[in-house]
Design an enzyme around this catalytic site. Structure first.
Site, PDB file in Angstrom:
ATOM      1  N   SER A  58       0.808  -1.218   0.000  1.00  0.00           N
ATOM      2  CA  SER A  58       0.000   0.000   0.000  1.00  0.00           C
ATOM      3  C   SER A  58       0.846   1.275   0.000  1.00  0.00           C
ATOM      4  CB  SER A  58      -0.929  -0.051   1.214  1.00  0.00           C
ATOM      5  OG  SER A  58      -0.968   1.177   1.878  1.00  0.00           O
ATOM      6  N   ARG A  93      -0.094   7.457  -8.778  1.00  0.00           N
ATOM      7  CA  ARG A  93       0.215   6.080  -9.152  1.00  0.00           C
ATOM      8  C   ARG A  93       0.676   5.940 -10.595  1.00  0.00           C
ATOM      9  NH1 ARG A  93      -4.865   3.391  -5.827  1.00  0.00           N
ATOM     10  NH2 ARG A  93      -3.915   3.788  -3.803  1.00  0.00           N
ATOM     11  N   HIS A 160      -4.296  -2.854 -10.919  1.00  0.00           N
ATOM     12  CA  HIS A 160      -4.854  -2.650  -9.594  1.00  0.00           C
ATOM     13  C   HIS A 160      -6.344  -2.333  -9.587  1.00  0.00           C
ATOM     14  CE1 HIS A 160      -5.015  -1.587  -5.429  1.00  0.00           C
ATOM     15  NE2 HIS A 160      -5.227  -0.318  -5.644  1.00  0.00           N
ATOM     16  N   ARG A 183      -8.023   6.944 -10.528  1.00  0.00           N
ATOM     17  CA  ARG A 183      -8.510   7.033  -9.152  1.00  0.00           C
ATOM     18  C   ARG A 183      -7.391   7.497  -8.221  1.00  0.00           C
ATOM     19  NH1 ARG A 183      -8.232   4.074  -4.768  1.00  0.00           N
ATOM     20  NH2 ARG A 183      -7.676   2.048  -5.648  1.00  0.00           N
ATOM     21  N   SER A 188     -11.018   4.401  -3.282  1.00  0.00           N
ATOM     22  CA  SER A 188     -11.826   3.188  -3.464  1.00  0.00           C
ATOM     23  C   SER A 188     -12.878   3.118  -2.353  1.00  0.00           C
ATOM     24  CB  SER A 188     -10.948   1.944  -3.448  1.00  0.00           C
ATOM     25  OG  SER A 188     -10.184   1.901  -2.270  1.00  0.00           O
TER      26      SER A 188
END
Lengths: 381, 254
Positions: A58, A93, A160, A183, A188
């Site tokens: 994470s 990301r 992912h 995202r 999420s």
């Protein structure tokens, strides 16, 4: 209401659970639901490569001070910190993922010739790590065998999250409400908790607003259709293995429809998917029993996954720009004039039919997305 | 089988509930980083036994492959543990895989763990909310309490603690068999929360009834086998204390 998670298994190996096939979303799409923004697939920069899946490490690890580096000339090179001094290891990301790809595939760096980089927390206080991120580090230790508090972790980006989803009541990753082309970390939970909170009561209100319930005339033919489909699969005795077809689909999708997208390869991938759909008809199943038969369910799911894979691939092929997680070196810039649009795919027997609808940007006008030193600092300030 | 290093799995199979069990062996080429489940996945792509017979692929239960969902608990070389974290290179071969014995077999390695969820229901392991009004911010917890509750909260309902418990039997009558260490840990998790405490007595009443905390035989196998290292015996001790206090309170309140 769908709450079936993401389509990770379409990519073979991902950070998703193995039950996240995308099959239910693929089925809804074939029954007439629009599938929106299928091409927006997020790859997480830090996952543990494995033979069965990619296990997520994470963002919290970098949040607590974890540093990404790769050996260069015998010394650690903190390439994210060098390239993005303002954001460092906490760039988004897609940016971190592309940076790792550049380092590994363009610059030929990695770990012992393997496509991996280090994620390092060994300089941080072990007691703090144990208290704050013990659970995450434990996953690494259990599957790799090294203690990340002492030895840098070896990681690589992994598929992912899907920002796309079907246009019906949905909650969790299967929805497509919020995330656009990318995202943000921890959002999420927005899909999971907020969508659930909104979609549940909304669905009840919707049902109450319809005076008549669906009649038996709807359910009976569908039950019959599903029974016939089940029996057909139970009788399949061809030479192909559904699990081998799934593996090929996953390898093609991961290679060509994740981090870097090239129109020629996307077109080839769609041809491959058509080939796999053809071979699907020649599957043989090992199990003829009618009790807890996993073969039959997987063959059924595989078809839905292939349908969804085409939506993802062709959606990416059509979108000639780079936006969020969708990156095409041939079209490196975001093209708001042409592509600030939500993609909608509708199922037809000739493959997905695409249309586009405008995105509401009336409240926040779009601005350039930059994370390098100068503009990054400006955007922050 | 081809030359070179291999992995041999001996799988106890059962076609359905009540069907007689039988054994089959499978051999696959060795690869680094295999765990029991990834080896089974390899078997599944071409389910042929070591002796060359094509058979239905073995059935097992799995979801996250990260020891978070709890669904792949099985006996690996006789030990109750999660299949996903059972790394092949750390196991003696042939690797013997069996379904857990304290739960009804659905098929092959897949068992029905409903008993565990039934136990959570028996102990009211939740906080009732009717959702009609905003309760505002939750109460504050000390960091020490947060950390202790977090350790309890790691439970994945895998069933390993029930599998090794001498007080748990496959044919226990539903509703009165020992609830097991996992559910007791979860009851304590709720009882330690300021909001959960409002329903503490409901949980303690159930824990003082048949199959409650008094059924614990203190074998302490649960805490040895728990893959999430939950302080289960500590939880059972603390629940024992809470039930004793409740018992005394009930006497004097009478």
């Amino acid at each position: 209401m769908l709450a079936t998670g993401g389509p990770g298994m379409v990519f073979g190996k991902s950070t998703n659970s193995v039950v996240n096939t995308g099959s239910a979303a693929g089925a809804a799409y074939q029954q007439g639901a629009y599938y929106a923004n299928g091409e927006f697939i997020q790859v997480h920069p830090t996952a543990i490569p494995g033979p069965d899946k990619l296990r997520l490490i994470s963002e919290s690890i970098r949040g607590e001070g974890g540093r990404v580096w790769v050996p260069r000339d015998g010394r650690p090179w903190y390439f994210l910190e060098e390239w993005y001094p303002t954001y460092g290891n906490l760039v988004p990301r897609d940016v971190a993922t592309r940076a790792i790809f550049k380092v590994v595939f363009e610059m030929g760096l990695g770990i012992d010739g393997q496509p991996m980089v280090y994620l390092d927390v060994s300089h941080l206080d072990p007691a703090m790590l144990e208290r704050k991120v013990g659970g995450v580090l434990e996953i690494y230790e259990k599957f790799v065998g090294d203690d990340p508090k002492k030895v840098p972790m070896k990681i690589f980006p992994g598929m992912h999250y899907s920002m796309g989803g079907p246009g019906l009541f949905a909650a969790g990753e299967v929805d497509y409400q919020f995330h656009g082309a990318n995202r943000l970390g921890a959002n999420s939970l927005l899909s999971c908790l907020y969508s659930g909170q909104i979609a549940g009561p909304a669905m009840v209100a919707y049902a109450q607003g319809h005076a008549t319930a669906a009649s038996d005339g709807v359910f009976e033919p569908e039950v019959k259709r599903q029974q016939q489909a089940y029996d057909r699969i139970l009788g399949m005795d061809g030479p192909e293995s559904a699990y081998v077809l799934a593996r090929e689909m996953g390898e093609w999708m991961t290679a060509n429809v994740t981090v870097v997208r090239d129109n020629k390869k996307l077109a080839e991938t769609d041809q491959k998917l058509l080939e796999l759909k053809d071979r699907w008809g020649r599957i043989g199943i090992s199990d003829r029993g009618r009790w807890a038969n996993h073969d039959v369910s997987f063959v059924k799911q595989l078809w839905n996954m292939l349908e969804l894979a085409r939506v993802i691939t062709l959606g990416a092929l059509r979108r000639d720009e780079s936006r969020g997680a969708h990156y095409k070196p041939e079209f490196p810039n975001r093209d708001d004039a042409r592509w600030l649009r939500t993609t909608r795919a509708r199922w037809t027997s000739d493959g997905p039919q695409f249309s586009y609808e405008p995105v509401d940007v009336s409240l926040i006008p779009p601005r350039p997305r930059k994370y390098d030193a100068t503009i990054g600092a400006e955007a922050r300030g | 089988m081809a030359e070179g290093r291999t992995i041999e799995l001996r799988v106890k199979r059962q076609d359905g509930p009540g069907a007689p069990p039988y054994w089959q062996s499978f051999t696959i080429p060795w690869k680094p980083q295999h765990n029991v489940l990834s080896a089974l996945m390899e078997v599944r792509t071409n389910p042929v036994t070591t002796s060359g017979e094509r058979v239905p692929a073995p059935v097992w239960d799995a979801s996250c492959l990260e020891e978070v969902c709890g669904s792949c608990a099985m006996l690996v070389n006789g030990q109750a543990r999660m299949g996903c974290t059972a790394l092949v290179d750390k196991l003696r071969q042939p690797i013997v895989l069996e379904p857990m014995t304290k739960f009804p077999v659905v098929r092959d390695l897949m068992v029905d763990r409903s008993r565990m969820f039934e136990a959570l229901r028996r102990l009211s392991v939740w906080v009732p909310l009717d959702g009609t009004y905003d309760l505002g911010p939750g109460p504050r917890l000390s960091p020490e309490l947060q950390e202790f509750r977090y350790a309890l909260d790691r439970c994945i309902t895998c069933g390993c603690c029930l599998e090794v418990c001498p007080q748990v039997h496959r044919d226990d009558p539903p509703g009165t068999g020992f609830v097991g260490a996992a559910a007791i840990g979860q009851a304590l998790l709720m009882n330690l929360h300021p909001t959960g405490q409002l329903n503490k007595d409901d949980r303690l009443d159930a824990l003082m009834g048949p199959g409650g905390v008094a059924s614990c035989g203190n074998a302490q196998n649960c805490v040895e086998v728990c893959p999430k290292e939950i302080p289960l015996t500590h939880a059972i001790g603390e629940i024992g204390r809470q039930t004793t206090l409740k018992w005394l309170k009930d006497i004097f309140a009478r």
